[in-house]
Scaffold this motif. Sequence first.
Motif, PDB file in Angstrom:
ATOM      1  N   SER A  46      10.891 -36.946  45.516  1.00  0.00           N
ATOM      2  CA  SER A  46      10.657 -35.905  44.529  1.00  0.00           C
ATOM      3  C   SER A  46      11.030 -34.559  45.129  1.00  0.00           C
ATOM      4  O   SER A  46      10.476 -34.161  46.155  1.00  0.00           O
ATOM      5  N   GLY A  48      11.260 -30.496  44.486  1.00  0.00           N
ATOM      6  CA  GLY A  48      10.702 -29.475  43.606  1.00  0.00           C
ATOM      7  C   GLY A  48      11.562 -28.241  43.457  1.00  0.00           C
ATOM      8  O   GLY A  48      11.422 -27.508  42.483  1.00  0.00           O
ATOM      9  N   THR A  49      12.457 -27.983  44.404  1.00  0.00           N
ATOM     10  CA  THR A  49      13.327 -26.811  44.319  1.00  0.00           C
ATOM     11  C   THR A  49      14.777 -27.257  44.388  1.00  0.00           C
ATOM     12  O   THR A  49      15.080 -28.398  44.733  1.00  0.00           O
ATOM     13  N   ALA A  52      15.812 -28.205  48.248  1.00  0.00           N
ATOM     14  CA  ALA A  52      14.809 -28.898  49.064  1.00  0.00           C
ATOM     15  C   ALA A  52      15.482 -29.926  49.973  1.00  0.00           C
ATOM     16  O   ALA A  52      16.466 -30.545  49.585  1.00  0.00           O
ATOM     17  N   ALA A 105      17.777 -30.849  36.603  1.00  0.00           N
ATOM     18  CA  ALA A 105      16.575 -31.670  36.693  1.00  0.00           C
ATOM     19  C   ALA A 105      16.892 -33.078  36.204  1.00  0.00           C
ATOM     20  O   ALA A 105      17.803 -33.278  35.409  1.00  0.00           O
ATOM     21  N   ARG A 131      14.156 -37.835  42.316  1.00  0.00           N
ATOM     22  CA  ARG A 131      13.694 -37.183  41.087  1.00  0.00           C
ATOM     23  C   ARG A 131      13.620 -35.689  41.348  1.00  0.00           C
ATOM     24  O   ARG A 131      12.997 -35.242  42.311  1.00  0.00           O
ATOM     25  N   SER A 132      14.258 -34.915  40.492  1.00  0.00           N
ATOM     26  CA  SER A 132      14.269 -33.468  40.650  1.00  0.00           C
ATOM     27  C   SER A 132      13.497 -32.816  39.517  1.00  0.00           C
ATOM     28  O   SER A 132      13.722 -33.120  38.350  1.00  0.00           O
ATOM     29  N   THR A 133      12.605 -31.912  39.889  1.00  0.00           N
ATOM     30  CA  THR A 133      11.883 -31.125  38.887  1.00  0.00           C
ATOM     31  C   THR A 133      12.308 -29.664  38.955  1.00  0.00           C
ATOM     32  O   THR A 133      11.642 -28.799  38.414  1.00  0.00           O
ATOM     33  N   ALA A 134      13.409 -29.404  39.636  1.00  0.00           N
ATOM     34  CA  ALA A 134      13.899 -28.035  39.774  1.00  0.00           C
ATOM     35  C   ALA A 134      14.423 -27.543  38.430  1.00  0.00           C
ATOM     36  O   ALA A 134      15.086 -28.272  37.699  1.00  0.00           O
ATOM     37  N   TYR A 135      14.103 -26.313  38.134  1.00  0.00           N
ATOM     38  CA  TYR A 135      14.567 -25.724  36.890  1.00  0.00           C
ATOM     39  C   TYR A 135      15.954 -25.152  37.072  1.00  0.00           C
ATOM     40  O   TYR A 135      16.258 -24.522  38.076  1.00  0.00           O
TER      41      TYR A 135
END
Length: 172
Positions: A46, A48-49, A52, A105, A131-135
């Motif tokens: 995962s 987050g940025t 990363a 993302a 999995r990327s949650t970066a906006y």
Amino acid sequence: LGVLRGVSAARRAEPVAAQSAATAVLSQVDAVRNSIRVLEPPNPYSLGTSDAPLPITIANALPVTVKVRIEISSTSGLRVAPIETQQIPPLGRRQVSVNAQVTRAGQFTVDAVVSTPNGGVLGPPSHLKVRSTAYGTITGWLTAIAGGLLVLLAARRIWRRVREAEQPVARV
């Protein structure tokens, strides 16, 4: 040399024995090659940025130290920087932090391959899920606009209430 024993003059009269000797040696070579591999995590990585680091674990089941190169395929949403040659301890593991840049993302599957410094492939390719949650840029702008509208509409409502409080109420 073990493969050459199967085709030596001593085995010419026994082609089945020569073939089985060569097959046994090739299976041993494959077992040695498959002893070095990238471990697949039980859960997706995962991030987050957008920049990363991606932690990759390499396992060495051989009783000797091995120098390897790791190659990770890039996808449309993930770019990976080249990785330096790594030294893996005997009968051990090493975690390598890979510089990765996420452009959107979502979930990506990338292939990681371990090879010798000369390019010989070691072990089977590993499929890593990321999995990327970066906006992205558009999502950031939409969030900023929505926040600005929230502040503007809240200020308008407060201003109306203050204005209504100042007006006298007519009594009948």
